[in-house]
Scaffold this motif. Structure first.
Motif, PDB file in Angstrom:
ATOM      1  N   HIS A   1       0.840  -1.192   0.000  1.00 51.57           N
ATOM      2  CA  HIS A   1       0.000   0.000   0.000  1.00 51.57           C
ATOM      3  C   HIS A   1       0.876   1.243   0.000  1.00 51.57           C
ATOM      4  CE1 HIS A   1      -3.509  -2.378   2.025  1.00 51.57           C
ATOM      5  NE2 HIS A   1      -3.519  -2.500   0.716  1.00 51.57           N
ATOM      6  N   ASP A   2       0.296   2.347  -0.449  1.00 48.29           N
ATOM      7  CA  ASP A   2       0.973   3.640  -0.362  1.00 48.29           C
ATOM      8  C   ASP A   2       0.567   4.316   0.942  1.00 48.29           C
ATOM      9  OD1 ASP A   2       2.612   5.730  -1.999  1.00 48.29           O
ATOM     10  OD2 ASP A   2       0.933   6.850  -1.157  1.00 48.29           O
ATOM     11  N   ILE A   3       1.477   5.064   1.539  1.00 46.61           N
ATOM     12  CA  ILE A   3       1.220   5.700   2.830  1.00 46.61           C
ATOM     13  C   ILE A   3       0.051   6.665   2.766  1.00 46.61           C
ATOM     14  CG2 ILE A   3       2.889   7.537   2.359  1.00 46.61           C
ATOM     15  CD1 ILE A   3       1.990   5.932   5.764  1.00 46.61           C
ATOM     16  N   THR A   4      -0.205   7.243   1.589  1.00 51.38           N
ATOM     17  CA  THR A   4      -1.314   8.200   1.472  1.00 51.38           C
ATOM     18  C   THR A   4      -2.656   7.538   1.733  1.00 51.38           C
ATOM     19  OG1 THR A   4      -1.367   7.787  -0.923  1.00 51.38           O
ATOM     20  CG2 THR A   4      -0.067   9.669  -0.144  1.00 51.38           C
ATOM     21  N   LEU A   5      -2.773   6.238   1.491  1.00 50.27           N
ATOM     22  CA  LEU A   5      -4.024   5.533   1.761  1.00 50.27           C
ATOM     23  C   LEU A   5      -4.343   5.576   3.252  1.00 50.27           C
ATOM     24  CD1 LEU A   5      -6.355   3.706   0.842  1.00 50.27           C
ATOM     25  CD2 LEU A   5      -4.801   1.755   1.110  1.00 50.27           C
ATOM     26  N   TYR A   6      -3.338   5.372   4.090  1.00 48.68           N
ATOM     27  CA  TYR A   6      -3.537   5.384   5.542  1.00 48.68           C
ATOM     28  C   TYR A   6      -3.739   6.817   6.057  1.00 48.68           C
ATOM     29  CZ  TYR A   6      -1.947   0.546   5.399  1.00 48.68           C
ATOM     30  OH  TYR A   6      -1.826  -0.799   5.134  1.00 48.68           O
TER      31      TYR A   6
ATOM     32  N   LEU B   1      -6.410  -1.579  10.688  1.00 51.86           N
ATOM     33  CA  LEU B   1      -6.368  -3.020  10.433  1.00 51.86           C
ATOM     34  C   LEU B   1      -7.276  -3.382   9.267  1.00 51.86           C
ATOM     35  CD1 LEU B   1      -5.328  -5.785  11.263  1.00 51.86           C
ATOM     36  CD2 LEU B   1      -7.265  -5.963  12.856  1.00 51.86           C
ATOM     37  N   GLY B   2      -8.404  -2.697   9.149  1.00 51.28           N
ATOM     38  CA  GLY B   2      -9.300  -2.955   8.029  1.00 51.28           C
ATOM     39  C   GLY B   2      -8.657  -2.646   6.692  1.00 51.28           C
ATOM     40  N   ILE B   3      -7.866  -1.580   6.632  1.00 53.42           N
ATOM     41  CA  ILE B   3      -7.155  -1.249   5.390  1.00 53.42           C
ATOM     42  C   ILE B   3      -6.153  -2.345   5.052  1.00 53.42           C
ATOM     43  CG2 ILE B   3      -5.580   0.394   4.316  1.00 53.42           C
ATOM     44  CD1 ILE B   3      -6.895   2.601   5.943  1.00 53.42           C
ATOM     45  N   GLN B   4      -5.445  -2.842   6.055  1.00 51.96           N
ATOM     46  CA  GLN B   4      -4.466  -3.902   5.806  1.00 51.96           C
ATOM     47  C   GLN B   4      -5.131  -5.179   5.303  1.00 51.96           C
ATOM     48  OE1 GLN B   4      -1.723  -4.581   9.050  1.00 51.96           O
ATOM     49  NE2 GLN B   4      -1.740  -2.416   9.657  1.00 51.96           N
ATOM     50  N   LEU B   5      -6.345  -5.466   5.823  1.00 59.01           N
ATOM     51  CA  LEU B   5      -7.032  -6.707   5.447  1.00 59.01           C
ATOM     52  C   LEU B   5      -7.973  -6.532   4.269  1.00 59.01           C
ATOM     53  CD1 LEU B   5      -7.887  -8.062   9.014  1.00 59.01           C
ATOM     54  CD2 LEU B   5      -5.894  -8.581   7.584  1.00 59.01           C
ATOM     55  N   GLY B   6      -8.126  -5.297   3.773  1.00 58.89           N
ATOM     56  CA  GLY B   6      -9.002  -5.060   2.633  1.00 58.89           C
ATOM     57  C   GLY B   6     -10.451  -4.824   2.990  1.00 58.89           C
ATOM     58  N   ASP B   7     -10.745  -4.595   4.278  1.00 67.22           N
ATOM     59  CA  ASP B   7     -12.120  -4.332   4.719  1.00 67.22           C
ATOM     60  C   ASP B   7     -12.102  -3.182   5.721  1.00 67.22           C
ATOM     61  OD1 ASP B   7     -14.786  -4.383   5.336  1.00 67.22           O
ATOM     62  OD2 ASP B   7     -14.700  -6.232   6.526  1.00 67.22           O
ATOM     63  N   PRO B   8     -12.098  -1.922   5.256  1.00 61.72           N
ATOM     64  CA  PRO B   8     -11.950  -0.771   6.155  1.00 61.72           C
ATOM     65  C   PRO B   8     -13.050  -0.640   7.196  1.00 61.72           C
ATOM     66  CG  PRO B   8     -11.581  -0.139   3.864  1.00 61.72           C
ATOM     67  CD  PRO B   8     -12.133  -1.527   3.834  1.00 61.72           C
ATOM     68  N   ASP B   9     -14.219  -1.250   6.963  1.00 67.69           N
ATOM     69  CA  ASP B   9     -15.347  -1.094   7.887  1.00 67.69           C
ATOM     70  C   ASP B   9     -15.439  -2.209   8.923  1.00 67.69           C
ATOM     71  OD1 ASP B   9     -16.169   1.250   6.591  1.00 67.69           O
ATOM     72  OD2 ASP B   9     -17.322   0.107   5.105  1.00 67.69           O
ATOM     73  N   GLN B  10     -14.479  -3.115   8.969  1.00 70.58           N
ATOM     74  CA  GLN B  10     -14.544  -4.221   9.932  1.00 70.58           C
ATOM     75  C   GLN B  10     -14.404  -3.686  11.356  1.00 70.58           C
ATOM     76  OE1 GLN B  10     -12.064  -5.837  12.008  1.00 70.58           O
ATOM     77  NE2 GLN B  10     -10.729  -4.046  11.731  1.00 70.58           N
ATOM     78  N   LYS B  11     -15.031  -4.364  12.322  1.00 72.97           N
ATOM     79  CA  LYS B  11     -14.956  -3.992  13.736  1.00 72.97           C
ATOM     80  C   LYS B  11     -14.871  -5.252  14.587  1.00 72.97           C
ATOM     81  CE  LYS B  11     -17.646   0.296  13.325  1.00 72.97           C
ATOM     82  NZ  LYS B  11     -18.850   1.019  13.778  1.00 72.97           N
ATOM     83  N   GLY B  12     -14.242  -5.136  15.728  1.00 77.40           N
ATOM     84  CA  GLY B  12     -14.197  -6.217  16.703  1.00 77.40           C
ATOM     85  C   GLY B  12     -12.953  -7.073  16.657  1.00 77.40           C
ATOM     86  N   LEU B  13     -12.269  -7.147  15.517  1.00 80.17           N
ATOM     87  CA  LEU B  13     -11.096  -8.012  15.415  1.00 80.17           C
ATOM     88  C   LEU B  13      -9.933  -7.480  16.249  1.00 80.17           C
ATOM     89  CD1 LEU B  13      -9.752 -10.476  14.252  1.00 80.17           C
ATOM     90  CD2 LEU B  13      -9.209  -9.168  12.184  1.00 80.17           C
TER      91      LEU B  13
END
Length: 548
Positions: free
Chosen positions: A172-177, A267-279
């Motif tokens: 990923h590029d840092i600008t995404l984060y 963590l969601g960005i790293q896993l490809g799901d930015p809206d994930q919660k609870g993990l």
């Protein structure tokens, strides 16, 4: 118009005006400025006595001369109001203006502080009181409160290493984060108490991304393995070394937290799901497991017994953790989510005045262990995975096992500080610590609890454990009637009030404390019976001889 009651004063005033106009020819000469100057001069003078009306009528020379302000009637009114502001406690109209400025600043501060969103607090000064090491991180800083401090600055290069590893692994590029966290900046700033000092928008976002990725790398490394994330076996930070325990202790401190929604987004960005919660919450509990105050394993029979008592033997402590505020909040919920806790009964609340203000003098829940022992109450180990689950039945106080290590002090202090600071937070941890503080007054109390397996510690002596509990709640103030242990305490104290229980306990401790004492008592009783029998037959034989 302005009334002047002294002719001589008016003459000097007119001379002063003439001199000022001569020295400052560029000053505009308006009736408004004249009236204002007159007001300033009058305010600087001591108030002059005013003659009664009947004396003024008798002495025409004492009547006041009047200076009219014709061009600007409202300004004259303001001058009169300014003259009325000359109070003994103030310094004139400037005093009123300064108060209004402060009120305006207070209004801005109130509008800029969304109190309902606060979740990461600074430790109150009355709680710190020489305990800085327990509240301030010693190795790694997270968030703005300790950002850039000298003692934790050496960890920054390892944070940048972790961010580099994340970007290289995810491609990923840092600008995404940066862009994603930028969207949450305002919400994140609202979680911290007061204005975040000396951090611009870009600096704040950079800090959130850097600290957040560092936390996630530690969480994932402990659960998945640091080798799987690409770190070498001999990495000084990202490896299961002794330093990890100190890092865990720093990361559980109240002032050293990152909002959970920031970690979820990263963590969601790293896993490809930015809206994930609870993990992240699940990873956090695995990471902080060594800090748990109990490690009591439960067998199948133990779980069956808990189920029979109405507790769920198998539970998911993270089932409702999607709304966790930060890692400390998640850890606290995991400690308390293992089943229902008793609450004070209504009749106790009515009897004890529920609306009473919390008072330091009203924190005595129960007597110490040695006093309970003298009153006939036994303490026994209660095998459960809920360290706060204390029971009392038939004169026996059942207390779960508590493991005390070098990080227990900091852990309990930060949990108590969070409960004392957060409005929507209950006080179960505080209640438990106060209860244990009441039970433990001396090393003898600790030794007794240790003998029955209730307290296990890695400290130097029982005296250090007693000192730990006696200092945990030194400055904590709360109402014992809001404690979940208040009902139990009433039952224990009622049992102690029965003198028969104390007499029976005293008899048991004195004559039945060990086998040799029991043998001695039995021998004494037998000897006494034989003596009585001998005496009886001697007296009986005297009055009734054998031949009669």
């Amino acid at each position: 118009m302005v009334a002047v009651y002294n002719k001589e004063l008016l003459s000097w005033y007119l001379i002063t005006l003439k001199l000022r106009d001569t020295l400052q020819p560029n000053l505009p000469k308006t009736s408004t400025s004249t009236a204002a100057s007159a007001a300033d001069l009058l305010l600087d003078q001591q108030p002059l006595p005013v003659l009664p009306r009947h004396q003024q009528e008798q002495d025409p020379s004492s009547r006041p001369l009047e200076v009219e302000v014709r061009n600007n009637e409202p300004d004259a009114k303001i001058v009169e109001e300014a003259r009325s502001d000359k109070t003994p406690g103030g310094t004139g109209p400037e005093w009123v203006v300064s108060i209004r400025d402060r009120l305006d600043q207070a209004r801005q501060d109130d509008a800029a502080c969304p109190w309902a969103k606060l979740s990461i607090y600074r430790i109150p000064h009355y709680l710190k009181d020489g305990e800085d090491k327990a509240y301030n991180p010693q190795i790694v800083s997270l968030g703005p409160y300790h950002h850039g401090k000298r003692r934790v600055r050496s960890m920054d290069r390892h944070k940048w290493r972790s961010l580099h590893r994340v970007l290289r692994r995810t491609r990923h590029d840092i600008t995404l984060y940066l862009g994603s966290v930028k969207e949450l900046e305002e919400k994140a700033r609202a979680c911290y108490e007061g204005q975040v000092p000396n951090l611009s928008s870009n600096e704040f976002v950079e800090m959130m991304v850097l600290d957040g990725c560092f936390i996630l790398e530690l969480f994932r490394g402990v659960v998945e393995g640091f080798k799987e994330l690409g770190y070498p076996r001999n990495d000084p930070i990202f490896s299961m070394r002794g330093l990890m325990h100190s890092i865990q202790r720093d990361m559980i401190m109240l002032e050293n937290q990152i909002p959970m929604f920031i970690l979820d987004r990263l963590l969601g960005i790293q896993l490809g799901d930015p809206d994930q919660k609870g993990l992240v919450a699940k990873l956090a509990l695995r990471f902080f497991d060594p800090l748990m105050p109990t490690d009591e394993p439960l067998s199948k029979s133990d779980r069956s017994r808990l189920e029979s008592l109405g507790f769920s033997a198998k539970f998911d402590p993270l089932s409702d953790y999607e709304s966790g505020l930060h890692c400390l909040d998640v850890f606290r919920r995991s400690l308390l989510s293992s089943g229902p806790k008793p609450v004070p009964k209504n009749w106790i609340r009515r009897w004890s005045n529920t609306h009473r203000v919390a008072d330091k003098r009203r924190q005595q829940l129960i007597h110490c262990v040695m006093e309970l022992r003298e009153a006939g109450i036994k303490v026994r180990k209660w095998k459960t995975d809920r360290f706060w689950d204390i029971k009392f039945k038939n004169g026996v106080l059942y207390i779960p096992r508590l493991l005390i290590h070098d990080g227990t002090r900091s852990l309990f202090l930060n949990l108590i500080a969070f409960e004392q600071s957060h409005f929507d937070c209950s006080n179960e941890i505080t209640s438990y610590v106060v209860f244990m503080d009441n039970l433990i007054n001396s090393p003898e109390d600790v030794a007794h609890l240790h003998y029955y397996g209730i307290i296990e510690h890695w400290l130097g002596s029982d005296g250090e454990v007693a000192d730990l509990f006696n200092r945990l709640c030194q400055e904590v103030v709360f109402d014992i009637n809001d404690s979940y242990l208040s009902t139990l305490s009433v039952e224990v104290n009622r049992y102690c009030d029965h003198k028969w229980n104390a007499w029976r306990a005293s008899l048991k401790h004195t004559y039945f404390s060990n086998p040799w004492a029991i043998i001695s008592v039995i021998a004494a009783v037998v000897l006494l019976l034989l003596t009585l029998a001998q005496t009886f037959y001697g007296v009986y034989g005297y009055y009734r001889p054998a031949g009669s």
